[in-house]
Design a protein around this motif. Structure first.
Motif, PDB file in Angstrom:
ATOM      1  N   GLY B 198       0.824  -1.200   0.000  1.00 17.21           N
ATOM      2  CA  GLY B 198       0.000   0.000   0.000  1.00 17.21           C
ATOM      3  C   GLY B 198       0.859   1.250   0.000  1.00 17.21           C
ATOM      4  N   VAL B 199       2.085   1.141   0.511  1.00 16.02           N
ATOM      5  CA  VAL B 199       2.999   2.285   0.510  1.00 16.02           C
ATOM      6  C   VAL B 199       4.357   1.823   0.018  1.00 16.02           C
ATOM      7  CG1 VAL B 199       1.955   3.647   2.342  1.00 16.02           C
ATOM      8  CG2 VAL B 199       3.550   1.835   2.937  1.00 16.02           C
ATOM      9  N   ASP B 200       5.063   2.752  -0.624  1.00 13.89           N
ATOM     10  CA  ASP B 200       6.406   2.425  -1.086  1.00 13.89           C
ATOM     11  C   ASP B 200       7.404   2.904  -0.033  1.00 13.89           C
ATOM     12  OD1 ASP B 200       8.666   1.770  -2.403  1.00 13.89           O
ATOM     13  OD2 ASP B 200       8.474   3.302  -3.963  1.00 13.89           O
ATOM     14  N   LEU B 201       7.755   1.984   0.851  1.00 12.78           N
ATOM     15  CA  LEU B 201       8.649   2.367   1.951  1.00 12.78           C
ATOM     16  C   LEU B 201      10.050   2.703   1.444  1.00 12.78           C
ATOM     17  CD1 LEU B 201       7.630  -0.243   4.672  1.00 12.78           C
ATOM     18  CD2 LEU B 201       6.970   2.142   4.522  1.00 12.78           C
ATOM     19  N   SER B 202      10.410   2.136   0.271  1.00 10.27           N
ATOM     20  CA  SER B 202      11.778   2.341  -0.200  1.00 10.27           C
ATOM     21  C   SER B 202      12.044   3.784  -0.608  1.00 10.27           C
ATOM     22  CB  SER B 202      12.095   1.384  -1.354  1.00 10.27           C
ATOM     23  OG  SER B 202      11.267   1.695  -2.444  1.00 10.27           O
ATOM     24  N   SER B 203      10.974   4.566  -0.858  1.00  5.92           N
ATOM     25  CA  SER B 203      11.213   5.958  -1.243  1.00  5.92           C
ATOM     26  C   SER B 203      10.941   6.939  -0.090  1.00  5.92           C
ATOM     27  CB  SER B 203      10.352   6.314  -2.463  1.00  5.92           C
ATOM     28  OG  SER B 203       8.995   6.201  -2.103  1.00  5.92           O
ATOM     29  N   ALA B 204      10.651   6.410   1.101  1.00 13.34           N
ATOM     30  CA  ALA B 204      10.361   7.291   2.238  1.00 13.34           C
ATOM     31  C   ALA B 204      11.645   7.930   2.770  1.00 13.34           C
ATOM     32  CB  ALA B 204       9.684   6.493   3.347  1.00 13.34           C
ATOM     33  N   ASP B 205      11.552   9.232   3.114  1.00 14.11           N
ATOM     34  CA  ASP B 205      12.705   9.931   3.692  1.00 14.11           C
ATOM     35  C   ASP B 205      12.884   9.587   5.163  1.00 14.11           C
ATOM     36  OD1 ASP B 205      13.651  11.219   1.505  1.00 14.11           O
ATOM     37  OD2 ASP B 205      12.497  13.067   1.834  1.00 14.11           O
ATOM     38  N   ILE B 206      11.757   9.474   5.849  1.00 11.82           N
ATOM     39  CA  ILE B 206      11.801   9.157   7.274  1.00 11.82           C
ATOM     40  C   ILE B 206      10.902   7.945   7.525  1.00 11.82           C
ATOM     41  CG2 ILE B 206      11.447   9.993   9.637  1.00 11.82           C
ATOM     42  CD1 ILE B 206      11.632  12.844   8.610  1.00 11.82           C
ATOM     43  N   ILE B 207      11.419   6.984   8.245  1.00 11.71           N
ATOM     44  CA  ILE B 207      10.616   5.811   8.601  1.00 11.71           C
ATOM     45  C   ILE B 207      10.609   5.659  10.119  1.00 11.71           C
ATOM     46  CG2 ILE B 207      10.544   3.270   8.543  1.00 11.71           C
ATOM     47  CD1 ILE B 207      11.463   3.409   5.642  1.00 11.71           C
ATOM     48  N   VAL B 208       9.415   5.534  10.665  1.00  9.34           N
ATOM     49  CA  VAL B 208       9.265   5.223  12.081  1.00  9.34           C
ATOM     50  C   VAL B 208       8.888   3.749  12.169  1.00  9.34           C
ATOM     51  CG1 VAL B 208       7.867   5.622  14.144  1.00  9.34           C
ATOM     52  CG2 VAL B 208       8.612   7.564  12.761  1.00  9.34           C
ATOM     53  N   ALA B 209       9.787   2.942  12.731  1.00  8.76           N
ATOM     54  CA  ALA B 209       9.555   1.497  12.757  1.00  8.76           C
ATOM     55  C   ALA B 209       9.324   1.035  14.180  1.00  8.76           C
ATOM     56  CB  ALA B 209      10.751   0.761  12.165  1.00  8.76           C
ATOM     57  N   VAL B 210       8.348   0.164  14.326  1.00  6.10           N
ATOM     58  CA  VAL B 210       7.958  -0.269  15.665  1.00  6.10           C
ATOM     59  C   VAL B 210       8.131  -1.786  15.797  1.00  6.10           C
ATOM     60  CG1 VAL B 210       5.520  -0.372  14.981  1.00  6.10           C
ATOM     61  CG2 VAL B 210       6.103  -0.187  17.393  1.00  6.10           C
TER      62      VAL B 210
END
Lengths: 256, 324
Positions: B198-210
């Motif tokens: 649903g989202v392209d995480l590879s192009s995200a500038d900031i990722i908040v991972a839990v």
């Protein structure tokens, strides 16, 4: 189905961990041991296969010193029918080929339909034992198993591939499957199960009575790894930590 | 050749992790004065052979046959064992991919040769290679050595850089193996994907991972508030997906996505190898964890020792105040 489940006792993910004074192994006195995570999913899957297919036997097989009786009891309390404990005197063999050979020798005469193991152990993480045993016992093998379906004398399994892909593979029985964590909901032992476990059979076999062959790989110089990066550690009260983090986000990383 | 590298077919191309193994072999080969070769198996073997002919290695072997058209642990392990027998390399190198984990132990057991799996480095002492392996949740490391030859060695993703690979020219040679239909006992269906990302995480500038440290599903909204405050995408480690709290496309790691954002904030993630391989290319890492010994701090630029349930809401509030 007659199913063997290989279970291993390993330090828990939150357990304290440090080297022993001799520096050749972990300090077992401070470790909180538990059943290896993917092995507990393998145990659950074995019980569910037999519940779905109308019965059979689940045998927990565990190698290690006396302390591993704790997870053997846990497996019996959860619903395994009996157990085989291959007893070692020290912390244990580390060569996967030797370990697999010893386990194969211990289970060979039982003629299991299925051997289930966790994908890899959380201590040494060699990730080979189930497949090695499959080859040694002449069984078909599959790893990273995310679902199982018994179909007559075959078992169909959903294998996890990389990057979110999956594949269904059909194997003839007998087969050895390495189970991926998360494929089922692991049950807790019931009070009745805990009481009943005391009456279940634990067959103890000395590892020295089983021929595992010579060790061909060794693991030495256990050490604490050097940090890959310089880490600024921020500790103290939450408010202070948050203050420093906002400063970092603003002036050093410039994301605010 | 002395070092034989297994080339895995990833949709018609040499798998990145196999190229990293070639880089490892080239580096060890030049130090020990040993020659490097490679082997591709199956339907696309010739295509992979052609790709590998541009590498600085002695030769590329290709093997194909009816029983090798689709991958099976039975077929590939039988084929590779025969080739190790006939070509007599001292070392067989491979990337520690899911496919290699699936069939390589069979080669080891068939031939009675050791498989040194999932290493992160190699160095030479007294003329012999020593491999470094992470053990005990990556909190410790150890040296692994083989005491018999040949041996099989696999390397963890990103242990070597495929950028370090030397180009050159290699001869391609087709080799034969003897397999019968009864050697392959399994049958496999077409691979499939369960959920589209649903989202392209590879192009995200900031990722908040839990990760697991969040405790329960009811605590996730605080993570979402923090991500909103930062304009970040949300990701997770495997246990969160296994619990059904997030869709699989949010999972980072060996069985999920690989990302390299400008900033990766790891909340309650201990830093198991399987997660770390998916995020260690991040430019900056902030880790918050209550366990000061969590391996995630090894890769963090900034590490906060503390309770995420207490810190996350305060951090979100402070960020919102700083922005206004």
């Amino acid at each position: 189905m007659k199913i063997a489940v290989l279970i291993k006792q390993v330090p828990g993910s939150d357990s304290p961990l440090r080297l022993n004074p001799a520096g050749d192994w972990i300090d077992e006195n401070v470790v909180a041991y538990e059943m290896n995570e993917s092995d507990s999913y393998a145990l659950e899957e074995a019980m569910q296969i037999n519940e779905r297919s109308g019965g059979g036997e689940v045998v927990a097989v565990c190698m290690g010193p006396d302390r591993v009786q704790k997870i053997i009891r846990e497996a019996l309390a959860k619903g395994a029918d009996r157990a085989i404990h291959i007893k070692e005197n020290d912390h244990g063999e580390t060569d996967p080929l030797v370990i697999a050979k010893v386990l194969s020798e211990a289970v060979k005469s039982e003629e299991f339909d299925l051997v289930l193991s966790g994908l890899q152990s959380d201590d040494l993480g060699m990730g080979q034992t189930g497949v090695l045993i499959g080859e040694m016992l002449g069984m078909a093998t599959a790893t990273l198993v995310m679902a199982t379906e018994i179909q007559d004398r075959n078992i169909k399994v959903k294998r996890e591939l990389e990057a979110g892909w999956f594949q269904w593979v059909t194997l003839p029985l007998p087969a050895s499957l390495a189970i991926q964590s998360g494929l089922n909901q692991v049950r807790y032992p019931s009070l009745k199960g805990i009481m009943g476990a005391k009456k279940k059979e634990i067959k103890v076999v000395e590892k020295s009575d089983l021929n595992g062959g010579d060790s061909k790989q060794s693991l030495t110089n256990l050490h604490i790894p050097k940090a890959e990066k310089r880490t600024e550690m921020i500790s103290g009260e939450a408010d202070q930590s948050v203050g420093r983090l906002v400063e970092v986000l603003k002036s050093e990383l410039r994301v605010l | 050749m002395d070092i034989l590298v297994y080339l895995e077919n990833n949709n018609g191309k040499i798998h990145r992790i196999s190229l990293e193994a070639v880089a490892a072999a080239q580096s060890l080969g030049s130090e020990l004065g040993q020659s490097v070769g490679a082997i591709a198996i199956g339907e696309g073997a010739e295509i992979l052979g052609a790709q590998a002919s541009g590498l600085d290695i002695a030769e590329v072997l290709t093997v194909s046959g009816d029983q090798l058209n689709t991958y099976s642990a039975d077929g590939y392990s039988a084929a590779l064992a025969q080739i190790i027998e006939s070509e007599s390399p001292q070392y067989v190198f491979a990337g520690h991919s899911y496919q290699v984990r699936d069939f390589m132990p069979r080669v080891s057991a068939k031939m009675g040769i050791p498989f040194l799996s999932d290493n992160i480095a190699v160095r030479v002492e007294n003329g012999f290679p020593l491999y470094t392996k992470q053990v005990f949740h990556a909190k410790l490391a150890a040296d692994v050595t083989a005491s018999s030859s040949p041996c099989i060695v696999s390397f963890q993703s990103a242990a070597f850089s495929s950028d370090a690979i030397e180009s050159g020219t290699a001869a391609v040679r087709s080799v034969n193996v003897t397999l019968s239909d009864s050697d392959v006992r399994t049958s496999s269906e077409e691979p499939f994907q369960e959920s589209e990302g649903g989202v392209d995480l590879s192009s995200a500038d900031i990722i908040v991972a839990v990760g697991r440290g969040i405790g329960k599903e009811e605590n996730l909204p605080m993570v979402e508030d923090l991500a909103n405050a930062l304009g970040a995408e949300i990701a997770s480690s495997r246990p969160i997906v296994d619990s059904g709290w997030y869709e699989p496309f949010r999972q980072i790691g060996s069985s999920g996505q690989t990302v390299a954002p400008k900033l990766y904030i790891a909340l309650g993630i201990s830093g198991a190898i399987q997660h770390v391989v998916g995020m260690k290319g991040s430019k900056n890492v902030i880790a918050i964890n209550k366990d000061p010994g969590a391996p995630i701090f090894e890769l963090a630029d900034f590490g906060v020792e503390g309770d995420i349930l207490e810190i996350i809401p305060k951090l979100t509030e402070a960020i919102n105040n700083a922005k206004s």
